[in-house]
Every structure is written in C-alpha cells, then in structure tokens.
Scaffold this motif. Structure first.
Motif, PDB file in Angstrom:
ATOM      1  N   LYS A  64       6.657  -6.626  -7.609  1.00 47.65           N
ATOM      2  CA  LYS A  64       5.350  -6.087  -7.246  1.00 47.65           C
ATOM      3  C   LYS A  64       5.171  -6.086  -5.724  1.00 47.65           C
ATOM      4  CE  LYS A  64       2.499  -7.128 -10.416  1.00 47.65           C
ATOM      5  NZ  LYS A  64       1.563  -7.858 -11.308  1.00 47.65           N
ATOM      6  N   GLY A  65       4.731  -4.959  -5.200  1.00 50.58           N
ATOM      7  CA  GLY A  65       4.541  -4.835  -3.760  1.00 50.58           C
ATOM      8  C   GLY A  65       5.782  -4.355  -3.023  1.00 50.58           C
ATOM      9  N   ARG A  66       6.929  -4.353  -3.690  1.00 54.16           N
ATOM     10  CA  ARG A  66       8.180  -3.889  -3.058  1.00 54.16           C
ATOM     11  C   ARG A  66       8.727  -2.629  -3.730  1.00 54.16           C
ATOM     12  NH1 ARG A  66      12.615  -6.908  -3.400  1.00 54.16           N
ATOM     13  NH2 ARG A  66      12.014  -7.928  -5.353  1.00 54.16           N
ATOM     14  N   PHE A  67       8.528  -2.508  -5.027  1.00 57.70           N
ATOM     15  CA  PHE A  67       9.061  -1.371  -5.786  1.00 57.70           C
ATOM     16  C   PHE A  67       7.907  -0.456  -6.198  1.00 57.70           C
ATOM     17  CE2 PHE A  67      13.105  -3.506  -7.734  1.00 57.70           C
ATOM     18  CZ  PHE A  67      13.472  -3.916  -6.472  1.00 57.70           C
ATOM     19  N   THR A  68       8.183   0.832  -6.229  1.00 55.30           N
ATOM     20  CA  THR A  68       7.196   1.821  -6.663  1.00 55.30           C
ATOM     21  C   THR A  68       7.859   2.826  -7.587  1.00 55.30           C
ATOM     22  OG1 THR A  68       5.997   1.627  -4.558  1.00 55.30           O
ATOM     23  CG2 THR A  68       5.524   3.546  -5.930  1.00 55.30           C
ATOM     24  N   ILE A  69       7.249   3.020  -8.754  1.00 56.15           N
ATOM     25  CA  ILE A  69       7.737   4.002  -9.717  1.00 56.15           C
ATOM     26  C   ILE A  69       6.887   5.261  -9.623  1.00 56.15           C
ATOM     27  CG2 ILE A  69       7.977   4.528 -12.170  1.00 56.15           C
ATOM     28  CD1 ILE A  69       8.654   1.668 -12.677  1.00 56.15           C
ATOM     29  N   SER A  70       7.560   6.396  -9.683  1.00 53.17           N
ATOM     30  CA  SER A  70       6.846   7.670  -9.725  1.00 53.17           C
ATOM     31  C   SER A  70       7.583   8.600 -10.684  1.00 53.17           C
ATOM     32  CB  SER A  70       6.746   8.293  -8.333  1.00 53.17           C
ATOM     33  OG  SER A  70       8.034   8.528  -7.785  1.00 53.17           O
ATOM     34  N   ARG A  71       6.916   9.665 -11.082  1.00 52.10           N
ATOM     35  CA  ARG A  71       7.530  10.615 -11.989  1.00 52.10           C
ATOM     36  C   ARG A  71       7.110  12.029 -11.640  1.00 52.10           C
ATOM     37  NH1 ARG A  71       5.686   9.131 -17.883  1.00 52.10           N
ATOM     38  NH2 ARG A  71       6.733  11.084 -18.393  1.00 52.10           N
ATOM     39  N   ASP A  72       8.002  12.957 -11.934  1.00 52.41           N
ATOM     40  CA  ASP A  72       7.731  14.387 -11.767  1.00 52.41           C
ATOM     41  C   ASP A  72       7.993  15.002 -13.135  1.00 52.41           C
ATOM     42  OD1 ASP A  72       7.806  17.133 -11.288  1.00 52.41           O
ATOM     43  OD2 ASP A  72       8.778  16.915  -9.350  1.00 52.41           O
ATOM     44  N   ASN A  73       6.926  15.238 -13.892  1.00 50.49           N
ATOM     45  CA  ASN A  73       7.106  15.741 -15.255  1.00 50.49           C
ATOM     46  C   ASN A  73       7.724  17.134 -15.273  1.00 50.49           C
ATOM     47  OD1 ASN A  73       6.137  13.426 -16.497  1.00 50.49           O
ATOM     48  ND2 ASN A  73       4.037  14.177 -16.585  1.00 50.49           N
ATOM     49  N   ALA A  74       7.379  17.959 -14.299  1.00 46.16           N
ATOM     50  CA  ALA A  74       7.939  19.311 -14.253  1.00 46.16           C
ATOM     51  C   ALA A  74       9.449  19.267 -14.054  1.00 46.16           C
ATOM     52  CB  ALA A  74       7.279  20.114 -13.134  1.00 46.16           C
ATOM     53  N   ALA A  75       9.904  18.315 -13.249  1.00 46.81           N
ATOM     54  CA  ALA A  75      11.333  18.172 -12.993  1.00 46.81           C
ATOM     55  C   ALA A  75      12.008  17.228 -13.982  1.00 46.81           C
ATOM     56  CB  ALA A  75      11.555  17.656 -11.570  1.00 46.81           C
ATOM     57  N   LYS A  76      11.201  16.633 -14.867  1.00 46.41           N
ATOM     58  CA  LYS A  76      11.727  15.681 -15.852  1.00 46.41           C
ATOM     59  C   LYS A  76      12.526  14.568 -15.165  1.00 46.41           C
ATOM     60  CE  LYS A  76      11.985  18.715 -19.877  1.00 46.41           C
ATOM     61  NZ  LYS A  76      12.855  19.195 -20.996  1.00 46.41           N
ATOM     62  N   THR A  77      11.957  14.037 -14.119  1.00 42.32           N
ATOM     63  CA  THR A  77      12.658  13.022 -13.334  1.00 42.32           C
ATOM     64  C   THR A  77      11.708  11.888 -12.979  1.00 42.32           C
ATOM     65  OG1 THR A  77      14.104  14.726 -12.398  1.00 42.32           O
ATOM     66  CG2 THR A  77      14.043  12.612 -11.265  1.00 42.32           C
ATOM     67  N   MET A  78      12.261  10.691 -12.985  1.00 45.15           N
ATOM     68  CA  MET A  78      11.532   9.495 -12.592  1.00 45.15           C
ATOM     69  C   MET A  78      12.270   8.853 -11.417  1.00 45.15           C
ATOM     70  SD  MET A  78      10.926   6.034 -14.836  1.00 45.15           S
ATOM     71  CE  MET A  78      12.631   5.994 -15.342  1.00 45.15           C
ATOM     72  N   TYR A  79      11.516   8.214 -10.541  1.00 42.06           N
ATOM     73  CA  TYR A  79      12.092   7.601  -9.354  1.00 42.06           C
ATOM     74  C   TYR A  79      11.689   6.129  -9.266  1.00 42.06           C
ATOM     75  CZ  TYR A  79      12.380  12.531  -8.198  1.00 42.06           C
ATOM     76  OH  TYR A  79      12.627  13.881  -8.232  1.00 42.06           O
ATOM     77  N   LEU A  80      12.549   5.345  -8.653  1.00 37.14           N
ATOM     78  CA  LEU A  80      12.248   3.945  -8.386  1.00 37.14           C
ATOM     79  C   LEU A  80      12.494   3.687  -6.900  1.00 37.14           C
ATOM     80  CD1 LEU A  80      11.501   1.111  -9.439  1.00 37.14           C
ATOM     81  CD2 LEU A  80      13.946   0.697  -9.794  1.00 37.14           C
ATOM     82  N   GLN A  81      11.436   3.683  -6.119  1.00 33.11           N
ATOM     83  CA  GLN A  81      11.547   3.384  -4.699  1.00 33.11           C
ATOM     84  C   GLN A  81      11.616   1.869  -4.531  1.00 33.11           C
ATOM     85  OE1 GLN A  81      11.772   5.559  -1.954  1.00 33.11           O
ATOM     86  NE2 GLN A  81      12.277   3.649  -0.907  1.00 33.11           N
ATOM     87  N   MET A  82      12.725   1.408  -4.000  1.00 32.73           N
ATOM     88  CA  MET A  82      12.967  -0.026  -3.868  1.00 32.73           C
ATOM     89  C   MET A  82      13.015  -0.362  -2.381  1.00 32.73           C
ATOM     90  SD  MET A  82      16.074   0.048  -6.629  1.00 32.73           S
ATOM     91  CE  MET A  82      16.355  -1.697  -6.733  1.00 32.73           C
ATOM     92  N   ASN A  83      12.038  -1.116  -1.900  1.00 29.03           N
ATOM     93  CA  ASN A  83      11.971  -1.524  -0.508  1.00 29.03           C
ATOM     94  C   ASN A  83      12.122  -3.038  -0.384  1.00 29.03           C
ATOM     95  OD1 ASN A  83      11.424   1.172   0.232  1.00 29.03           O
ATOM     96  ND2 ASN A  83       9.215   0.849   0.025  1.00 29.03           N
ATOM     97  N   SER A  84      12.412  -3.470   0.811  1.00 23.06           N
ATOM     98  CA  SER A  84      12.545  -4.912   1.094  1.00 23.06           C
ATOM     99  C   SER A  84      13.450  -5.589   0.068  1.00 23.06           C
ATOM    100  CB  SER A  84      11.153  -5.575   1.106  1.00 23.06           C
ATOM    101  OG  SER A  84      10.312  -4.974   2.057  1.00 23.06           O
ATOM    102  N   LEU A  85      14.586  -4.993  -0.168  1.00 27.31           N
ATOM    103  CA  LEU A  85      15.485  -5.501  -1.202  1.00 27.31           C
ATOM    104  C   LEU A  85      16.035  -6.874  -0.860  1.00 27.31           C
ATOM    105  CD1 LEU A  85      17.231  -2.158  -2.070  1.00 27.31           C
ATOM    106  CD2 LEU A  85      16.148  -3.677  -3.723  1.00 27.31           C
ATOM    107  N   LYS A  86      16.230  -7.673  -1.896  1.00 26.93           N
ATOM    108  CA  LYS A  86      16.724  -9.039  -1.780  1.00 26.93           C
ATOM    109  C   LYS A  86      18.032  -9.168  -2.564  1.00 26.93           C
ATOM    110  CE  LYS A  86      11.944 -10.726  -1.910  1.00 26.93           C
ATOM    111  NZ  LYS A  86      10.985 -11.617  -2.623  1.00 26.93           N
TER     112      LYS A  86
END
Length: 120
Positions: A64-86
């Motif tokens: 929480k606070g480091r990762f962000t999930i998003s989706r593009d239904n038109a493109a049928k794609t989901m993303y996982l933005q991972m920041n401050s990785l450990k």
C-alpha cells in the motif's frame, strides 16, 4: 478468459517496474482483476485488485502506498505500477481475474507469472 502477464524484470532497490496483463477471450470488463505473488519457499499471496464496475482498488498492507493497479477495459489490459521496490518484493507475479470478496480477489482465471527481482 486467458491472461498473459509481462513486464517483469530485474531492478535495484528503490526502482520501479510496470508489469502488465493482457486478456483475450471472455469478457474482461465483467471481471474484477488483480495480482498475486509467490516468493521462493512461500505461499502465493494477494497483492492488489481493481473492480470492474467502479474501479475500486484494494491492496495488501505490504504494498500500500507503493503499488498502483489500473485497468484499460477497451484494451483488455491491467497494469501494476510498482514504485519504491524492496528486495522483499522479489517474487513471481501472477495476474488473475475473478471477483473481489472482503478486500481480496477470489480468482477464477490465472495468467502465467512474470518474474520480478529486486536487488539490494
């Protein structure tokens, strides 16, 4: 629904990665989708999910606070933005589709994993 994850890799601690998960077949926009991960010698654990209807997001406390999930239904794609990785984020990351229950994802479909390795 068939799911294909990609975009993992090797990164130094503090860096970022953005894996994605592309869907084919079925009705991607009718499912909640999310990510799980499995580190060597550990059980698979929930990382986060996003609902299909309102785009509500849910995360494990560890990301929480480091990762962000998003989706593009038109493109049928989901993303996982991972920041401050450990280094403890090192795992195989799996995308999944199903329905959110009690703040987690109950998966009905799994994609293959993508390896994320964080060096110290």
């Amino acid at each position: 629904v068939q799911l294909q994850a990609s975009g993992g890799g090797l990164v130094q601690a503090g860096g970022s990665l953005r894996p994605s998960c592309a869907a084919s077949g079925g009705s991607f926009s009718s499912y909640d989708v999310g990510w799980f991960r499995q580190a060597p010698g550990k059980e698979r654990e929930f990382v986060g999910a996003i609902t299909w209807r309102r785009g509500n997001t849910y995360y494990a406390d560890s990301v929480k606070g480091r990762f962000t999930i998003s989706r593009d239904n038109a493109a049928k794609t989901m993303y996982l933005q991972m920041n401050s990785l450990k280094p403890e984020d090192t795992a195989v990351y799996y995308c999944a589709a199903g329905f959110v229950r009690a703040g987690s994802l109950s998966p009905g479909f799994w994609g293959q994993g993508t390896q994320v390795t964080v060096s110290s």
